[in-house]
Design a protein around this motif. Structure first.
Motif, PDB file in Angstrom:
ATOM      1  N   MET A   1      -4.187   3.796  -1.696  1.00 44.96           N
ATOM      2  CA  MET A   1      -3.476   4.787  -0.883  1.00 44.96           C
ATOM      3  C   MET A   1      -2.817   5.881  -1.731  1.00 44.96           C
ATOM      4  O   MET A   1      -2.383   6.897  -1.211  1.00 44.96           O
ATOM      5  CB  MET A   1      -2.412   4.102  -0.002  1.00 44.96           C
ATOM      6  CG  MET A   1      -2.991   3.246   1.073  1.00 44.96           C
ATOM      7  SD  MET A   1      -3.971   4.213   2.233  1.00 44.96           S
ATOM      8  CE  MET A   1      -5.496   3.335   2.216  1.00 44.96           C
TER       9      MET A   1
ATOM     10  N   LEU B   1       1.627   3.861  11.321  1.00 47.70           N
ATOM     11  CA  LEU B   1       0.741   3.021  10.496  1.00 47.70           C
ATOM     12  C   LEU B   1       0.696   1.570  10.997  1.00 47.70           C
ATOM     13  O   LEU B   1       0.099   0.703  10.365  1.00 47.70           O
ATOM     14  CB  LEU B   1       1.182   3.073   9.027  1.00 47.70           C
ATOM     15  CG  LEU B   1       0.985   4.437   8.344  1.00 47.70           C
ATOM     16  CD1 LEU B   1       1.631   4.463   6.969  1.00 47.70           C
ATOM     17  CD2 LEU B   1      -0.500   4.781   8.236  1.00 47.70           C
ATOM     18  N   GLN B   2       1.383   1.335  12.138  1.00 46.05           N
ATOM     19  CA  GLN B   2       1.361  -0.008  12.734  1.00 46.05           C
ATOM     20  C   GLN B   2      -0.095  -0.352  13.083  1.00 46.05           C
ATOM     21  O   GLN B   2      -0.831   0.491  13.573  1.00 46.05           O
ATOM     22  CB  GLN B   2       2.182   0.012  14.024  1.00 46.05           C
ATOM     23  CG  GLN B   2       2.569  -1.330  14.532  1.00 46.05           C
ATOM     24  CD  GLN B   2       3.748  -1.213  15.511  1.00 46.05           C
ATOM     25  OE1 GLN B   2       3.831  -0.262  16.275  1.00 46.05           O
ATOM     26  NE2 GLN B   2       4.642  -2.174  15.480  1.00 46.05           N
TER      27      GLN B   2
ATOM     28  N   LYS C   1      -5.103   6.329   7.292  1.00 40.81           N
ATOM     29  CA  LYS C   1      -5.886   5.413   8.142  1.00 40.81           C
ATOM     30  C   LYS C   1      -7.379   5.700   8.057  1.00 40.81           C
ATOM     31  O   LYS C   1      -8.198   4.831   8.327  1.00 40.81           O
ATOM     32  CB  LYS C   1      -5.410   5.511   9.599  1.00 40.81           C
ATOM     33  CG  LYS C   1      -4.055   4.836   9.790  1.00 40.81           C
ATOM     34  CD  LYS C   1      -3.745   4.516  11.228  1.00 40.81           C
ATOM     35  CE  LYS C   1      -3.384   5.724  12.014  1.00 40.81           C
ATOM     36  NZ  LYS C   1      -2.777   5.440  13.316  1.00 40.81           N
ATOM     37  N   SER C   2      -7.714   6.951   7.668  1.00 39.03           N
ATOM     38  CA  SER C   2      -9.142   7.297   7.607  1.00 39.03           C
ATOM     39  C   SER C   2      -9.802   6.800   6.311  1.00 39.03           C
ATOM     40  O   SER C   2     -11.012   6.839   6.173  1.00 39.03           O
ATOM     41  CB  SER C   2      -9.319   8.815   7.704  1.00 39.03           C
ATOM     42  OG  SER C   2      -8.885   9.412   6.489  1.00 39.03           O
TER      43      SER C   2
ATOM     44  N   ASN D   1       3.109  -5.432   9.838  1.00 37.43           N
ATOM     45  CA  ASN D   1       2.678  -5.037   8.486  1.00 37.43           C
ATOM     46  C   ASN D   1       3.785  -4.315   7.712  1.00 37.43           C
ATOM     47  O   ASN D   1       3.515  -3.593   6.765  1.00 37.43           O
ATOM     48  CB  ASN D   1       1.408  -4.164   8.551  1.00 37.43           C
ATOM     49  CG  ASN D   1       1.657  -2.816   9.233  1.00 37.43           C
ATOM     50  OD1 ASN D   1       2.660  -2.646   9.920  1.00 37.43           O
ATOM     51  ND2 ASN D   1       0.758  -1.875   9.041  1.00 37.43           N
TER      52      ASN D   1
ATOM     53  N   ALA E   1      -0.383   9.883   8.197  1.00 32.29           N
ATOM     54  CA  ALA E   1      -0.879   8.618   8.775  1.00 32.29           C
ATOM     55  C   ALA E   1      -2.379   8.736   9.042  1.00 32.29           C
ATOM     56  O   ALA E   1      -3.144   7.800   8.761  1.00 32.29           O
ATOM     57  CB  ALA E   1      -0.125   8.293  10.062  1.00 32.29           C
ATOM     58  N   GLY E   2      -2.812   9.896   9.556  1.00 34.30           N
ATOM     59  CA  GLY E   2      -4.234  10.098   9.858  1.00 34.30           C
ATOM     60  C   GLY E   2      -5.089   9.987   8.604  1.00 34.30           C
ATOM     61  O   GLY E   2      -6.118   9.304   8.596  1.00 34.30           O
TER      62      GLY E   2
ATOM     63  N   ALA F   1      -2.550  -0.713  11.184  1.00 33.49           N
ATOM     64  CA  ALA F   1      -3.520  -0.364  10.130  1.00 33.49           C
ATOM     65  C   ALA F   1      -3.562  -1.526   9.127  1.00 33.49           C
ATOM     66  O   ALA F   1      -2.564  -2.227   8.953  1.00 33.49           O
ATOM     67  CB  ALA F   1      -3.094   0.928   9.436  1.00 33.49           C
TER      68      ALA F   1
ATOM     69  N   LEU G   1      -2.785  -2.180   6.306  1.00 35.64           N
ATOM     70  CA  LEU G   1      -1.988  -1.731   5.157  1.00 35.64           C
ATOM     71  C   LEU G   1      -0.683  -2.498   5.158  1.00 35.64           C
ATOM     72  O   LEU G   1      -0.137  -2.787   6.224  1.00 35.64           O
ATOM     73  CB  LEU G   1      -1.662  -0.235   5.274  1.00 35.64           C
ATOM     74  CG  LEU G   1      -2.834   0.748   5.320  1.00 35.64           C
ATOM     75  CD1 LEU G   1      -2.337   2.163   5.621  1.00 35.64           C
ATOM     76  CD2 LEU G   1      -3.570   0.735   3.973  1.00 35.64           C
TER      77      LEU G   1
ATOM     78  N   ASP H   1       0.841  -1.197   0.000  1.00 34.92           N
ATOM     79  CA  ASP H   1       0.000   0.000   0.000  1.00 34.92           C
ATOM     80  C   ASP H   1       0.877   1.248   0.000  1.00 34.92           C
ATOM     81  O   ASP H   1       0.600   2.208  -0.707  1.00 34.92           O
ATOM     82  CB  ASP H   1      -0.910  -0.010   1.239  1.00 34.92           C
ATOM     83  CG  ASP H   1      -1.899  -1.163   1.164  1.00 34.92           C
ATOM     84  OD1 ASP H   1      -2.782  -1.091   0.304  1.00 34.92           O
ATOM     85  OD2 ASP H   1      -1.751  -2.139   1.936  1.00 34.92           O
TER      86      ASP H   1
END
Ligand SMILES: Cc1cc2nc3c(=O)[nH]c(=O)nc-3n(C[C@H](O)[C@H](O)[C@H](O)COP(=O)(O)OP(=O)(O)OC[C@H]3O[C@@H](n4cnc5c(N)ncnc54)[C@H](O)[C@@H]3O)c2cc1C
Length: 391
Positions: free
Chosen positions: A324, A26-27, A316-317, A126, A312-313, A29, A31, A9
């Motif tokens: 991505m 991003l841990q 993740k949203s 991930n 990251a926000g 997530a 992805l 991603d």
């Protein structure tokens, strides 16, 4: 030699403080990530010459990703007061108490933050950490990105993030050339033991030979950054240790008494770098790859952590299974960072210019300006809040 078949991603190039913090953020997530970095952080050895003033906003980010908790408490110092001196009697004082916060910033060694971040990467399910790894080619199509590494391996992804510092390979390959303007100064750094306690005070002097900052460290130590014209920097670097200590103590009006050098002085060239865009199709830039500001405000890495938190926000949203590299997502990240980056760039540049001008009257004006701000508690609190990363 193999060509990867899976498509990540996100492929992050550069695992300095900003790239590594993005990966850790991003841990967990849903992805798949790759992180490419030529070299791991150096092991702990004496005091690190590179010291950062971590803003409360950056601290909150590092805490939220489980990294702050790993930092060695005995090697960090809270800044509870700050004293700023002009070059002709101007003075501005900030305190955590007046500003309504527990501390104005934390002073932490760069190496300690890097090692804490990397210890989180080691167990990240991930993520594939490719170190040593160095990109040689970048191909971007409508559907994907391919990063070909030195040595033959290639990594495919939907988004490539350039977190590879001021000389970013990712930026060079994907964006118009940035605006680069050397300040004609070097940042001379060294750490000292002080005769008198600093009581958690950071000092800054705007002098006619540049900007001198002393940041408090534990055990009655402090870290100096003297941003000064190249010739003066070279002169400082060439001084015998005792003379350097005496020169630095004198430049700081002996507020901490006698100084004893505990790390060899080192110097970094100071350059301003700005880009028009933080994103391009399937590309995002974070940290020094996207902006380099003068260290006088001590905000470079704080801006970078804010980039990492914002990106990251946004990622993740996105809904499960989203692309991505979707340009709409990337634009959201870019818009969320524009104001902060512009404000920091204008403020640091303005200060550098204000204290470099030697036209008649300017000296008096800038020093009386500092004194006036010092007498306006509301404005001072607003300035402090901005510098601390509260908006
Ligand atoms: C003298 C001085 C003092 C400073 N003091 C402060 C301070 O007090 N507070 C503060 O907030 N900021 C300060 N800064 C700024 C701060 O150092 C930077 O803003 C910060 O290090 C940027 O982090 P980064 O991860 O974006 O970039 P970098 O730290 O440059 O990390 C980039 C990473 O990418 C890797 N890399 C490079 N090229 C490639 C490639 N081709 N492929 C893969 N990986 C690559 C590098 O090995 C590195 O690990 C200071 C700067 C100077 C010069």
């Amino acid at each position: 030699m193999r060509s990867s078949r899976k498509i990540d991603d996100v492929v992050i190039v550069g695992a300095g403080l900003v790239g590594a913090s993005l990966a850790v953020a991003l841990q967990g997530a849903p992805l798949q990530l790759s992180l490419i970095e030529p070299k791991p952080p150096a092991p702990a050895e004496g005091w690190d010459a590179r010291i950062y003033a971590i803003s409360p906003a950056s601290r909150a980010f590092l805490q939220s990703i489980g990294v702050w908790q790993l930092l060695p408490a005995g090697r960090m110092e809270a800044v509870r007061r700050m004293e700023v001196f002009g070059d002709a009697g101007g003075k501005l004082e900030f305190s955590a108490y007046e500003t309504g916060v527990a501390e104005l910033a934390w002073i932490v060694e760069g190496g300690a933050i890097a090692r804490a971040l990397w210890s989180r990467l080691d167990s990240q399910e991930n993520l594939e950490l490719i170190c040593p790894g160095q990109p040689a080619l970048l191909d971007i199509t409508d559907a994907a990105v391919r990063v070909s590494l030195e040595g033959g391996r290639s990594i495919d992804g939907h988004l490539v993030v350039g977190a590879d510092g001021a000389r970013s390979f990712v930026r060079q390959e994907t964006m118009p050339a940035p605006v680069v303007a050397p300040y004609g100064q070097l940042g001379v750094v060294a750490n000292f033991t002080c005769e008198r306690p600093h009581r958690g005070t950071a000092y800054q002097w705007f002098r006619n030979d540049g900007v001198l900052a002393w940041l408090p460290l534990p055990e009655q130590k402090m870290s100096m950054v003297w941003s000064t014209p190249e010739a003066h920097a070279q002169e400082l670097l060439g001084l015998p240790t005792e003379d350097l200590c005496a020169r630095v103590a004198e430049a700081g009006s002996h507020v901490l008494g006698r100084l004893e050098c505990i790390t060899a002085a080192a110097a970094f060239p100071l350059t301003k770098l700005s880009v028009n865009r933080l994103v391009a199709p399937r590309v995002a830039l974070v940290g020094d790859a996207a902006h380099v500001v003068h260290p006088l405000a001590g905000q470079g890495v704080n801006l970078g952590f804010a980039d990492a938190a914002a990106l990251a926000g946004v990622l993740k949203s996105a809904h499960a299974g989203a692309d991505m590299g979707d340009f709409g997502l990337l634009r959201r990240f870019e818009r969320s960072r524009a104001e902060d980056i512009l404000a920091m760039r204008s403020a640091t540049d303005g200060l550098v210019r204000l204290f470099r001008e030697n036209v008649p009257g300017m000296r008096r004006l800038r020093n009386s300006g500092l004194n006036s701000v010092d007498r306006m508690p509301v404005l001072k609190t607003l300035l402090a809040a901005h510098a601390l990363g509260f908006h």
